[in-house]
Design an enzyme around this catalytic site. Structure first.
Site, PDB file in Angstrom:
ATOM      1  N   TYR A 185      -8.211  15.443  -0.705  1.00  0.00           N
ATOM      2  CA  TYR A 185      -9.211  14.709  -1.454  1.00  0.00           C
ATOM      3  C   TYR A 185      -9.898  13.687  -0.588  1.00  0.00           C
ATOM      4  CZ  TYR A 185     -11.061  14.807  -6.107  1.00  0.00           C
ATOM      5  OH  TYR A 185     -11.870  15.047  -7.180  1.00  0.00           O
ATOM      6  N   LYS A 210      -0.796  11.221 -13.527  1.00  0.00           N
ATOM      7  CA  LYS A 210      -1.818  12.267 -13.298  1.00  0.00           C
ATOM      8  C   LYS A 210      -1.122  13.484 -12.703  1.00  0.00           C
ATOM      9  CE  LYS A 210      -6.266  13.084 -11.049  1.00  0.00           C
ATOM     10  NZ  LYS A 210      -7.596  12.500 -10.861  1.00  0.00           N
ATOM     11  N   LYS A 258      -5.807   4.792  -7.998  1.00  0.00           N
ATOM     12  CA  LYS A 258      -5.219   6.133  -7.879  1.00  0.00           C
ATOM     13  C   LYS A 258      -4.622   6.326  -6.497  1.00  0.00           C
ATOM     14  CE  LYS A 258      -6.960  10.474  -6.422  1.00  0.00           C
ATOM     15  NZ  LYS A 258      -7.946  11.557  -6.441  1.00  0.00           N
ATOM     16  N   ASP A 295     -13.923  10.162  -6.522  1.00  0.00           N
ATOM     17  CA  ASP A 295     -13.401   9.423  -5.363  1.00  0.00           C
ATOM     18  C   ASP A 295     -13.261  10.308  -4.132  1.00  0.00           C
ATOM     19  OD1 ASP A 295     -11.374  10.775  -6.905  1.00  0.00           O
ATOM     20  OD2 ASP A 295      -9.858   9.834  -5.634  1.00  0.00           O
ATOM     21  N   SER A 323      -8.464  13.790 -16.059  1.00  0.00           N
ATOM     22  CA  SER A 323      -8.978  12.973 -14.951  1.00  0.00           C
ATOM     23  C   SER A 323      -9.468  13.979 -13.928  1.00  0.00           C
ATOM     24  CB  SER A 323      -7.871  12.089 -14.379  1.00  0.00           C
ATOM     25  OG  SER A 323      -8.356  11.395 -13.241  1.00  0.00           O
ATOM     26  N   GLU A 363       0.050  10.008  -9.125  1.00  0.00           N
ATOM     27  CA  GLU A 363      -0.362  11.413  -9.033  1.00  0.00           C
ATOM     28  C   GLU A 363       0.501  12.202  -8.052  1.00  0.00           C
ATOM     29  OE1 GLU A 363      -4.491  12.059  -7.937  1.00  0.00           O
ATOM     30  OE2 GLU A 363      -4.292  14.221  -8.096  1.00  0.00           O
ATOM     31  N   GLU A 415       0.964  15.606  -7.230  1.00  0.00           N
ATOM     32  CA  GLU A 415       0.384  16.926  -7.544  1.00  0.00           C
ATOM     33  C   GLU A 415       1.192  18.055  -6.926  1.00  0.00           C
ATOM     34  OE1 GLU A 415      -3.732  17.638  -6.367  1.00  0.00           O
ATOM     35  OE2 GLU A 415      -3.629  19.718  -7.068  1.00  0.00           O
TER      36      GLU A 415
HETATM   37  P1  13P Z   1      -9.464  17.785  -9.253  1.00  0.00           P
HETATM   38  O1  13P Z   1      -9.702  17.599 -10.716  1.00  0.00           O
HETATM   39  O2  13P Z   1     -10.660  18.282  -8.504  1.00  0.00           O
HETATM   40  O3  13P Z   1      -8.205  18.539  -8.945  1.00  0.00           O
HETATM   41  O4  13P Z   1      -9.226  16.335  -8.620  1.00  0.00           O
HETATM   42  C1  13P Z   1      -8.822  15.283  -9.342  1.00  0.00           C
HETATM   43  C2  13P Z   1      -8.267  14.263  -8.427  1.00  0.00           C
HETATM   44  O5  13P Z   1      -8.549  13.104  -8.542  1.00  0.00           O
HETATM   45  C3  13P Z   1      -7.329  14.698  -7.382  1.00  0.00           C
HETATM   46  O6  13P Z   1      -6.756  13.603  -6.766  1.00  0.00           O
END
Ligand code: 13P
Length: 367
Positions: free
Chosen positions: A367, A234, A151, A38, A305, A192, A194
């Site tokens: 992203y 995630k 996502k 994505d 993922s 997610e 992160e």
């Molecule tokens: P990476 O596995 O490259 O960190 O990315 C996964 C993803 O979807 C980040 O939003």
């Protein structure tokens, strides 16, 4: 006896709950995980730069066709693919929509619905993620168009003074709002939050911050009455900062990661699908394998993922040339199978491909 004026409402119909539960369970079914494809137009452009390919709509379409037309056996290891809006609307060269190409293989199409990371004013360089406006209508369109899940990515930064209370509460809340809107529309939300790997912090710091961020996350999901059985988390694996001088083994990472998840993620959650976060392809597989081999309690399927850790060797082998498509698809199959094995703790090592050991770290990654 509960009366009709009970303050406890059923927010989703039992049928919708069943549908969400089924999709989520399929995505994390044995030996399978997600291919995150994505990348936004700007991000895929950065990947193309490494092979000297211009970032045109047709090149993006050709690259996604390469991924999605990989041999049908890919579906033994890949249960879902996350698409970008442009890709959701594109077709293979024979005219078959990509969504259909994936469905025909038994792969569930998913969709990135956030509109990117933006500065969070009043913080020390922290962020939130935008995209709630019109989200319900967009989700309805994606569901109608064949998607089963969505996502939304938020990022939290580790430094001496971050993540702040403000960033943790804001990002947890926006992810919860997104999750409840997805579920109303029949899409399983991948949540997610992160914690970025940028920094010099050690493993213990990464673990403490990840625990705090996830605690905020599950409080917000509860506040918004999100149906946890119909969600996937995630998260980042718990790893030391990219610039930390201390080295840790896969077993150290597995212990810190499983401990952090056990302390914060309810067992009702359908599954955990880790992002790769700049780890090399091989490290991302070895660490997932160690997590699944870790002897502690693990009430959810733990799978992948991955974006970068499934695509780095593919892009390198392809080089933008038609003659290399088959070789590039072989790289994807190899990494997908390796990660499928790691998702049940059976990876034996040695699947390294064209970019296997190479760090995929991108500072302050978007992203
Ligand atoms: P990476 O596995 O490259 O960190 O990315 C996964 C993803 O979807 C980040 O939003």
């Amino acid at each position: 006896m509960a009366s009709s004026s009970s303050r406890f409402q059923q927010y989703l119909s039992p049928e919708k709950e069943d549908e969400l539960r089924k999709i989520a369970n399929t995505i994390v079914s044995k030996r399978r995980g997600i291919l995150a494809a994505d990348e936004s137009v700007a991000t895929i452009g950065k990947r193309f730069d490494t092979i000297g390919l211009t970032n045109t709509e047709e090149n993006r379409r050709k690259y996604r066709e390469l991924l999605f037309s990989t041999d049908n056996s890919i579906a033994d290891s890949i249960s879902g693919v996350i698409l970008f809006d442009e890709t959701f609307r594109q077709s293979a060269s024979d005219g078959t929509p990509f969504v259909k190409v994936l469905q025909n293989k038994g792969i569930i199409p998913g969709i990135k619905v956030d509109k990117g990371v933006v500065p969070l004013a009043g913080t020390l360089n922290e962020c939130t993620t935008q995209g709630l406006d019109g989200l319900s209508e967009r989700c309805a369109e994606y569901k109608k168009g064949g998607c089963g899940f969505a996502k939304w990515r938020c990022v939290l930064k580790i430094s001496d003074h971050t993540p702040s209370y403000q960033a943790m509460i804001e990002n947890a809340n926006v992810l919860a709002r997104y999750a409840s809107i997805c579920q109303q529309n029949g899409l399983v939300p991948i949540v997610e939050p992160e914690v970025l790997p940028d920094g010099t912090h050690d493993l213990q710091t990464a673990q403490r911050v990840t625990e705090e961020v996830l605690a905020f996350q599950y409080k917000a999901l509860a506040d918004h009455h999100v149906f946890l059985e119909g969600t996937l988390l995630k998260p980042n694996m718990v790893t030391a900062g990219q610039s930390c001088t201390k080295k840790y083994t896969s077993q150290d990472i597995a212990r810190a990661t499983v401990e952090a998840l056990n302390r914060t993620v309810p067992p009702a959650v359908a599954g955990i699908t880790f992002l790769s976060g700049g780890q090399s392809e091989e490290d991302a597989t070895l660490n997932l394998n160690a997590i699944n081999q870790y002897p502690g309690r693990k009430p959810w399927p733990l799978t992948f993922s991955y974006g970068r850790a499934l695509q780095a060797s593919v892009i390198k082998a392809w080089g933008g040339k038609d003659a290399n498509i088959k070789a590039a698809q072989e790289e994807l199959l190899k990494r997908a199978r390796a990660n499928g094995a790691a998702a049940v703790g059976e990876y034996q090592g040695g699947a390294a491909g064209a970019a296997g050991g190479q760090s995929l770290f991108v500072a302050n990654h978007s992203y």
